[in-house]
Scaffold this motif. Structure first.
Motif, PDB file in Angstrom:
ATOM      1  N   MET A   3      14.959 -16.367   1.752  1.00 55.47           N
ATOM      2  CA  MET A   3      15.487 -17.016   0.552  1.00 55.47           C
ATOM      3  C   MET A   3      16.964 -17.347   0.743  1.00 55.47           C
ATOM      4  O   MET A   3      17.432 -18.429   0.379  1.00 55.47           O
ATOM      5  CB  MET A   3      15.315 -16.053  -0.626  1.00 55.47           C
ATOM      6  N   VAL A  13      -5.957  -3.454  20.957  1.00 53.11           N
ATOM      7  CA  VAL A  13      -4.671  -4.028  21.325  1.00 53.11           C
ATOM      8  C   VAL A  13      -4.229  -5.076  20.315  1.00 53.11           C
ATOM      9  O   VAL A  13      -3.045  -5.328  20.158  1.00 53.11           O
ATOM     10  CB  VAL A  13      -4.760  -4.617  22.749  1.00 53.11           C
ATOM     11  N   LYS A  61      -4.888  -2.616  15.357  1.00 54.69           N
ATOM     12  CA  LYS A  61      -4.994  -1.161  15.241  1.00 54.69           C
ATOM     13  C   LYS A  61      -3.941  -0.683  14.272  1.00 54.69           C
ATOM     14  O   LYS A  61      -2.782  -1.022  14.378  1.00 54.69           O
ATOM     15  CB  LYS A  61      -4.771  -0.497  16.596  1.00 54.69           C
ATOM     16  N   PHE A  62      -4.362   0.094  13.306  1.00 52.91           N
ATOM     17  CA  PHE A  62      -3.409   0.666  12.373  1.00 52.91           C
ATOM     18  C   PHE A  62      -3.577   2.161  12.439  1.00 52.91           C
ATOM     19  O   PHE A  62      -4.653   2.676  12.256  1.00 52.91           O
ATOM     20  CB  PHE A  62      -3.704   0.176  10.948  1.00 52.91           C
ATOM     21  N   SER A  63      -2.544   2.878  12.767  1.00 56.40           N
ATOM     22  CA  SER A  63      -2.792   4.272  13.144  1.00 56.40           C
ATOM     23  C   SER A  63      -3.081   5.199  11.991  1.00 56.40           C
ATOM     24  O   SER A  63      -4.165   5.715  11.898  1.00 56.40           O
ATOM     25  CB  SER A  63      -1.684   4.841  13.994  1.00 56.40           C
ATOM     26  N   SER A  64      -2.148   5.422  11.060  1.00 58.16           N
ATOM     27  CA  SER A  64      -2.480   6.555  10.199  1.00 58.16           C
ATOM     28  C   SER A  64      -3.220   6.152   8.945  1.00 58.16           C
ATOM     29  O   SER A  64      -3.914   6.941   8.354  1.00 58.16           O
ATOM     30  CB  SER A  64      -1.204   7.309   9.818  1.00 58.16           C
ATOM     31  N   VAL A  65      -3.119   4.921   8.544  1.00 53.16           N
ATOM     32  CA  VAL A  65      -3.835   4.507   7.346  1.00 53.16           C
ATOM     33  C   VAL A  65      -5.159   3.935   7.780  1.00 53.16           C
ATOM     34  O   VAL A  65      -5.224   2.927   8.460  1.00 53.16           O
ATOM     35  CB  VAL A  65      -3.024   3.450   6.580  1.00 53.16           C
ATOM     36  N   TRP A  93       6.857  -8.418  -9.348  1.00 49.61           N
ATOM     37  CA  TRP A  93       8.173  -8.796  -8.817  1.00 49.61           C
ATOM     38  C   TRP A  93       8.019  -9.724  -7.616  1.00 49.61           C
ATOM     39  O   TRP A  93       8.788 -10.673  -7.458  1.00 49.61           O
ATOM     40  CB  TRP A  93       8.936  -7.532  -8.451  1.00 49.61           C
ATOM     41  N   VAL A  94       6.975  -9.476  -6.783  1.00 48.25           N
ATOM     42  CA  VAL A  94       6.752 -10.353  -5.638  1.00 48.25           C
ATOM     43  C   VAL A  94       6.423 -11.760  -6.114  1.00 48.25           C
ATOM     44  O   VAL A  94       6.898 -12.756  -5.560  1.00 48.25           O
ATOM     45  CB  VAL A  94       5.604  -9.805  -4.751  1.00 48.25           C
ATOM     46  N   MET A 138       2.124  -1.214  12.481  1.00 50.70           N
ATOM     47  CA  MET A 138       0.991  -0.794  13.299  1.00 50.70           C
ATOM     48  C   MET A 138       1.131   0.648  13.736  1.00 50.70           C
ATOM     49  O   MET A 138       0.168   1.383  13.820  1.00 50.70           O
ATOM     50  CB  MET A 138       0.895  -1.668  14.546  1.00 50.70           C
ATOM     51  N   VAL A 143       9.618 -13.405  -7.271  1.00 51.65           N
ATOM     52  CA  VAL A 143      10.497 -13.786  -6.150  1.00 51.65           C
ATOM     53  C   VAL A 143       9.930 -14.968  -5.390  1.00 51.65           C
ATOM     54  O   VAL A 143      10.652 -15.921  -5.063  1.00 51.65           O
ATOM     55  CB  VAL A 143      10.720 -12.573  -5.225  1.00 51.65           C
ATOM     56  N   THR A 144       8.617 -14.953  -5.108  1.00 52.56           N
ATOM     57  CA  THR A 144       8.051 -16.058  -4.345  1.00 52.56           C
ATOM     58  C   THR A 144       8.040 -17.336  -5.170  1.00 52.56           C
ATOM     59  O   THR A 144       8.293 -18.424  -4.650  1.00 52.56           O
ATOM     60  CB  THR A 144       6.629 -15.742  -3.866  1.00 52.56           C
TER      61      THR A 144
END
Lengths: 175, 346
Positions: free
Chosen positions: B35, A115, A118-122, A152-153, B79, A156-157
């Motif tokens: 931003m 609950v 949980k990560f379904s397909s990966v 790029w992240v 998720m 941007v950050t």
């Protein structure tokens, strides 16, 4: 206990967040943030990320939180609010604690962590895979990936942080 | 504000919206929203009076809450679908939460309470940026997730927004509040057609931005923020009076002006989808909007409003330059004959 160490640390993490979200004075919020930061570092280290845990302690707690603590100490009032000082703060804290306790009981009773996690397909988080080479640890490769695929992240950050400082200076100028 | 800082901050507002509109990764979209929010706060607080501070704080709180809801919807989507690309939102819970978050950002009912108060507390130029540029980013995300939006929630919010935008603006004399309620009603029209034909949402957004831009430019030119001071424009610049008349009637959606085009297309698209009562209701409620627009034109252009005698003989100072006013006037009043060109879209 060692098999459940991540779970226990996560519970302490969330309780810490509840502690400062119920908004006592910022000094006490900073205190709880230190505890939460340390515990979060422990969680990461249990997954093998010793470098990132060290980053949390050095940069987050030892840099940003220290600056935060100094500024709050300059702006604090004579009797800062504690968790038990008025009904509102205590009520919110107890409510958050109650919700966390109920969630923990639910997870423990139903024997599945699904609950909350949980990560379904990966099946695995990592899309960037270093292919099981035993020489390099995964987290260092992750940091390297941040500067390569995630350039790029970073831009941007970094820009957001610069603009954040400028905005704060502009807002508090109060001419 | 220092010109260099102002340039950087305006550039960041622009960059934030561009990142939201151009990203395919949900996290980058969230970063773009944050931003944008961060950089527009000093623009809202240009004047350092308590009213502007309160307006900026309210704006920040509501938009930050909406961003947090958006983040929760993104994580629920992650998720259940295991990927971060912005396509259909697969999980209905995530889709509902995302719709509510974007409605909070746009100012749709029942999250409309911040719009009049924030617009009233800030200067006219800041209000212009708030009501036009800031609507682009959430609307682009709504456009991209439109196949998976829950129709009931969106239509309820749209119809209630048109109602609130109409009724709320009825008792107002402050021009910025009138424009805020007009924005709420127009957002309602835009989101009503989103699930059926998103292209019309974009058309409505385009025409709405032109008309609101024109109105704000005219207000800035005559430096008027109340109906009373707007009613003195016949003395300062009579041409502005005529332009206010035309643009306000266009905003009310009267043919043959271009404000009629989005309403006409939206009603046509809704009836094509076999809903008759809804567009009838929407058209009737747009009459409320038209009422307070015509009341503005009555006091401004159609009559010489009662004023003291020294208001009737004003000094003629050098007129302010209004940027781009002629093209804006043409765009906001004469575009109706171009309606058949809509067939090239989509």
């Amino acid at each position: 206990m060692m098999t459940y160490i991540v779970f226990i640390l996560s519970v302490i993490f969330v309780i810490g967040f509840v502690g400062f979200s119920s908004k006592p004075s910022p000094i006490y919020g900073g205190l709880v943030l230190i505890v939460s930061g340390g515990v979060g570092c422990g969680i990461i280290m249990n997954f093998g990320g010793s470098f990132l845990g060290l980053m949390v302690f050095l940069i987050y707690l030892g840099g940003m939180l220290v600056v935060f603590g100094y500024t709050t100490a300059m702006a604090t009032e004579q009797y800062p609010e504690v968790w038990v000082s008025n009904a509102t703060v205590m009520g919110v804290f107890l409510l958050g604690l109650l919700m966390e306790v109920m969630l923990v009981l639910y997870v423990l009773k139903s024997e599945e962590v699904g609950v909350v996690f949980k990560f379904s397909s990966v099946g695995d988080w990592a899309i960037y895979d270093i292919g099981n080479s035993g020489v390099f640890s995964e987290e260092i490769m992750g940091v390297a990936a941040l500067y390569r695929y995630g350039a790029w992240v970073v831009v941007v950050t970094g820009w957001s942080l610069l603009v954040g400082v400028l905005v704060i200076l502009e807002v508090t100028r109060g001419d | 504000m220092n010109p260099l800082i102002l340039t950087i901050i305006l550039m960041t507002v622009f960059l934030g919206t561009m990142i939201v509109m151009a990203s395919s990764h949900w996290l980058m979209i969230w970063i773009g929203f944050e931003m944008n929010l961060l950089a527009i706060i000093p623009i809202l607080m240009k004047k350092y009076n308590p009213r502007a501070m309160e307006a900026s704080t309210k704006y920040f709180l509501t938009q930050a809450t909406a961003s947090m809801l958006l983040m929760m919807a993104i994580i629920i989507n992650l998720m259940h679908s295991g990927q971060w690309t912005i396509t259909k939102v697969f999980n209905p819970t995530a889709s509902i939460i995302m719709t509510l978050a974007l409605a909070m950002k746009l100012g749709l009912t029942p999250f409309h309470f911040w719009v009049p108060e924030v617009t009233q507390g800030i200067s006219l130029t800041s209000g212009l940026i708030l009501l036009t540029w800031q609507k682009l980013a959430p609307m682009s995300i709504l456009y991209q997730i439109s196949p998976s939006i829950n129709l009931n929630i969106l239509l309820t919010m749209a119809v209630l927004s048109i109602l609130v935008g109409g009724w709320g603006g009825l008792n107002q004399t402050q021009l910025r509040k009138i424009m805020a309620y007009s924005s709420i009603a127009h957002m309602g029209w835009m989101t009503a057609i989103l699930v059926y034909n998103p292209t019309l949402t974009m058309l409505n957004m385009l025409i709405y931005i032109m008309m609101t831009l024109t109105m704000f430019m005219l207000f800035i030119h005559s430096s008027s923020t109340t109906t009373l001071s707007l009613s003195h424009t016949w003395n300062k610049a009579p041409l502005i009076t005529t332009l206010i008349l035309i643009t306000l009637l266009s905003m009310g959606g009267l043919p043959p002006l271009s404000g009629f085009m989005p309403k006409w297309m939206i009603i046509q698209e809704l009836t094509k989808n076999s809903s008759i009562i809804l567009p009838t209701l929407m058209a009737i409620m747009a009459l409320l909007n038209l009422y307070f627009y015509t009341r503005l034109t009555y006091s401004t252009s159609l009559t010489m409003f009662p004023s003291t005698n020294n208001m009737k003989m004003k000094w003629q100072f050098e007129t302010k330059q209004i940027t781009l006013l002629p093209p804006l006037i043409i765009a906001s009043s004469l575009l109706l004959p171009l309606t058949p060109m809509l067939s090239i879209l989509d």
